[in-house]
Design a protein around this motif. Structure first.
Motif, short mmCIF file in Angstrom:
data_model
loop_
_atom_site.label_atom_id
_atom_site.label_comp_id
_atom_site.label_asym_id
_atom_site.label_seq_id
_atom_site.Cartn_x
_atom_site.Cartn_y
_atom_site.Cartn_z
N ILE A 92 0.86 -1.18 0.00
CA ILE A 92 0.00 0.00 0.00
C ILE A 92 0.90 1.24 0.00
N GLN A 93 0.60 2.18 -0.87
CA GLN A 93 1.28 3.46 -0.89
C GLN A 93 0.46 4.42 -0.03
N ASP A 111 6.59 6.35 12.04
CA ASP A 111 7.81 5.57 12.30
C ASP A 111 7.61 4.10 11.95
N VAL A 112 6.40 3.58 12.18
CA VAL A 112 6.08 2.21 11.80
C VAL A 112 6.18 2.05 10.28
N LEU A 113 5.61 3.00 9.55
CA LEU A 113 5.66 2.93 8.09
C LEU A 113 7.10 2.94 7.59
N GLN A 114 7.92 3.78 8.20
CA GLN A 114 9.32 3.86 7.81
C GLN A 114 10.04 2.55 8.13
N ALA A 115 9.81 2.03 9.33
CA ALA A 115 10.50 0.81 9.74
C ALA A 115 10.08 -0.40 8.90
N HIS A 154 5.98 2.35 1.08
CA HIS A 154 6.12 3.47 0.14
C HIS A 154 5.19 4.57 0.64
N HIS A 155 5.74 5.62 1.23
CA HIS A 155 4.91 6.61 1.90
C HIS A 155 5.55 7.99 1.85
N ALA A 156 4.72 8.97 2.16
CA ALA A 156 5.19 10.34 2.36
C ALA A 156 4.42 10.91 3.53
N TRP A 157 5.04 11.84 4.25
CA TRP A 157 4.36 12.43 5.41
C TRP A 157 4.75 13.90 5.53
N GLY A 182 11.73 6.37 -0.89
CA GLY A 182 10.86 5.45 -1.60
C GLY A 182 9.72 6.11 -2.32
N ARG A 183 9.77 7.43 -2.48
CA ARG A 183 8.70 8.16 -3.15
C ARG A 183 9.02 8.31 -4.63
N TYR A 184 8.01 8.13 -5.47
CA TYR A 184 8.21 8.25 -6.91
C TYR A 184 8.28 9.72 -7.29
N LEU A 185 9.23 10.04 -8.16
CA LEU A 185 9.42 11.40 -8.62
C LEU A 185 8.63 11.61 -9.90
#
Length: 224
Positions: free
Chosen positions: A150-151, A172-176, A180-183, A219-222
């Protein structure tokens, strides 16, 4: 039960084209709160992909998003709304072609549905997620369960302490876990105006008009 469906410009002129679909909780807020105008502008400026946006008005909101009817609502979205939309409109029938999102309790139920149905929803938008109901149930799904494909876009305000208490650990959970995320953390409160102001950030991350396939260090798409 009534839902609202936003059709992209030129939908009728392109009878073979299929479109990604976004499903929004609190659909009446999205419709009457100016969110559709933001979508219009982002499409016109070629900043996001064209898509259908399904606005699902809330009903018995606390019970269906965060309480005793939350699994009934999940079943309604998964087994009634999505099949209806897919059978009525020209949609991309893949997780990468479906986005679900909302704010506060709407973000909570969106995250629940996305985690439990990654075969349907590959993208999730979470504005100021209220992750505390039911003993941090949804937070614990992500923290203790397997990583799902899930993105996720996540943001919150510095002036909403009940939200930040779990939003920051959730990030922090998403990062660990390698999601694929942004915040983003804003100097804002818990308000529809804040959510609308940052809708472009979320949309440009989740459905950029021209994704390059190249990822940044997070991990974010440009976009091109």
């Amino acid at each position: 039960y009534s839902i609202y469906v936003y059709l992209p410009p030129g939908y009728d002129e392109h009878p073979t084209k299929r479109y990604l679909t976004g499903y929004a909780q609190d659909g009446q807020l999205a419709l009457f709160g100016g969110y559709v105008n933001v979508i219009d502008n982002l499409i016109a400026q070629v900043k996001i992909q064209e898509g259908l946006f399904v606005l699902i008005p809330s009903f018995d909101r606390t019970a269906t998003y965060a309480g005793e009817r939350r699994f009934d609502y999940e079943d309604f979205v998964v087994n009634t709304v999505v099949p209806f939309v897919d059978s009525t409109y020209r949609t991309e029938k893949s997780p990468e072609g479906r986005l679900i999102g909302g704010a506060s309790f709407g973000a909570l139920i969106s995250a629940q549905i996305a985690y439990r149905h990654p075969d349907l929803f590959g993208k999730c938008l979470m504005f100021s997620p209220a992750l505390f109901p039911n003993g941090n149930e949804v937070f614990n799904l992500y923290a203790n369960g397997d990583k799902k494909d899930i993105q996720i876009y996540l943001d919150w305000g510095t002036y909403e302490p009940f939200i930040t208490a779990l939003a920051i650990p959730f990030r922090d959970v998403l990062q660990a876990k390698g999601y694929h995320h942004a915040w983003k953390e804003w100097h804002e409160g818990h308000s529809p105006g804040s959510f609308r102001a940052h809708l472009d950030n979320a949309m440009e991350f989740l459905i950029p008009a021209n994704p390059t396939g190249v990822q940044d260090d997070h991990g974010r798409y440009l976009a091109k």
